[in-house]
Structure formats: C-alpha cells, structure tokens
Design an enzyme around this catalytic site. Structure first.
Site, mmCIF file in Angstrom:
data_model
loop_
_atom_site.group_PDB
_atom_site.id
_atom_site.type_symbol
_atom_site.label_atom_id
_atom_site.label_comp_id
_atom_site.label_asym_id
_atom_site.label_seq_id
_atom_site.Cartn_x
_atom_site.Cartn_y
_atom_site.Cartn_z
ATOM 1 N N HIS A 16 -4.062 -5.575 7.754
ATOM 2 C CA HIS A 16 -4.342 -4.375 8.552
ATOM 3 C C HIS A 16 -4.521 -4.719 10.031
ATOM 4 O O HIS A 16 -4.806 -5.858 10.396
ATOM 5 C CB HIS A 16 -5.578 -3.657 8.022
ATOM 6 N N GLU A 85 -10.624 -5.935 0.029
ATOM 7 C CA GLU A 85 -11.085 -7.225 0.554
ATOM 8 C C GLU A 85 -12.109 -7.849 -0.388
ATOM 9 O O GLU A 85 -12.780 -7.151 -1.149
ATOM 10 C CB GLU A 85 -11.692 -7.029 1.953
#
Length: 191
Positions: A16, A85
């Site tokens: 990202h 994550e």
C-alpha cells in the site's frame, strides 16, 4: 516418463501507499489509516504498470490497501482477511526504538508480539493465499502490507516467514513472484 509442465502464473505484490504511520515508521496492523496525499499519488502511478489482465485481484481489507487498489485501477479487488498485516498486538503504533526500550533486539521476525499474532499464525493464513494463487488460472495481483508481503514471499519460496526479514519492502512498490521451471522464485522485488 512425461515431463512436468512448467507453471506460468505469477503472483504480483503491491504494498500500500504511504500513511502517516508508515512515514513515521510506526507498526501498523489493525489501525485503519488512510493514505497520505503522497501515498495516493504513488498509488495512482502504479496504474500503468498494472494495466494487464489478472485472473484474480485480492486486497487486504484495511483502508490503506483497498484505497491503493482502487487508485491503481482495481476498485473491485476482493477483500481477503488473510492479506491483513501481521497483528502487532501490544506493539501496535510503536516504532522499533520504542519497542526495544522494553524488548532489546526485538524484531517481528525473531520474537513474539505480545497480544498479537505468532509467526505460525501468519504462516497459516499466508499459505492459504499461496495455495489460492497457484490454483488460479492466470496471474494474481494482491494489495497488502510490508511485513505480510515479505512473509508471503517467504512462504511462496517454501521458507519460514522469518526469512521475510531478508526482503526489505517500501510503500507503493511492485514485486513479482513466479517460477523458474518448477521452482518458485522472486522475479522482481521492491520496484
């Protein structure tokens, strides 16, 4: 004896774009932060490099990954919790320097995250991503996070997630995993 057919599919990885916490090098897993203006711009710049057909496009369900996918031209990317994550638990929002005040020498690769995920848990969910990618006809594109993508690459290669420590990964970068003959390999990293 018939020859084994060489796999041709590739797994494309996009970390990202920048967030306020990634710029400050704070550990960010479950905290759902937006991209910075710079993060939005670098996500848009990925679009021409990803202008090709994919058999499957997945994204972490976190806003920063979903927004990167959207800005890179994949607004319909399928949210996949397995791409979240590494959960840092008590270390959420802290820098490595802050963590090491109470846990000298700590890294996510070598020591546990109190209240967070273990390496075995991360490995289990990323193995599901690897299996799904290898079962998909055509290339697969995923949008995710720094430690998760480094661990995913390690699992693609058949290594423990701890070996992701060897693969530094910047925000809004493109990496590619594939095969050389039947051996899983890194084709491109941190580009």
């Amino acid at each position: 004896m018939p020859q084994q057919e060489e796999p041709t599919s590739r797994l494309w990885l996009v970390r990202h774009g920048e967030t306020e916490w990634s710029a400050a090098r704070r550990h960010t897993s479950v905290t759902d932060l937006p991209l910075t203006a710079a993060g939005e711009q670098t996500a848009r710049e990925l679009a021409p490099r990803l202008d090709r057909p994919f058999g499957l496009v997945l994204t972490s369900p976190r806003q920063r990954a979903r927004d990167t996918a959207r800005l890179a031209g994949f607004p319909d990317a399928e949210p996949c919790e397995d791409l979240a994550e590494w959960a840092y638990g008590d270390y959420e929002g802290l820098t490595i320097e802050q963590i090491r005040e109470s846990a000298p020498g700590w890294t996510v690769w070598t020591q546990p995250c109190p209240g967070g995920e273990s390496a075995a848990q991360v490995s289990e969910r990323l193995d599901r991503v690897v299996a799904r990618a290898r079962q998909t006809e055509g290339d697969v594109l995923v949008f995710s996070h720094g430690h998760a993508l480094r661990a995913l690459a390690a699992r693609w290669l058949g290594l423990p997630v701890s070996e992701g420590r060897l693969l530094r990964l910047e925000t809004a970068t493109l990496s590619q995993l594939g095969f050389e003959r039947e051996t899983p390999v890194v084709l491109r990293w941190n580009a």
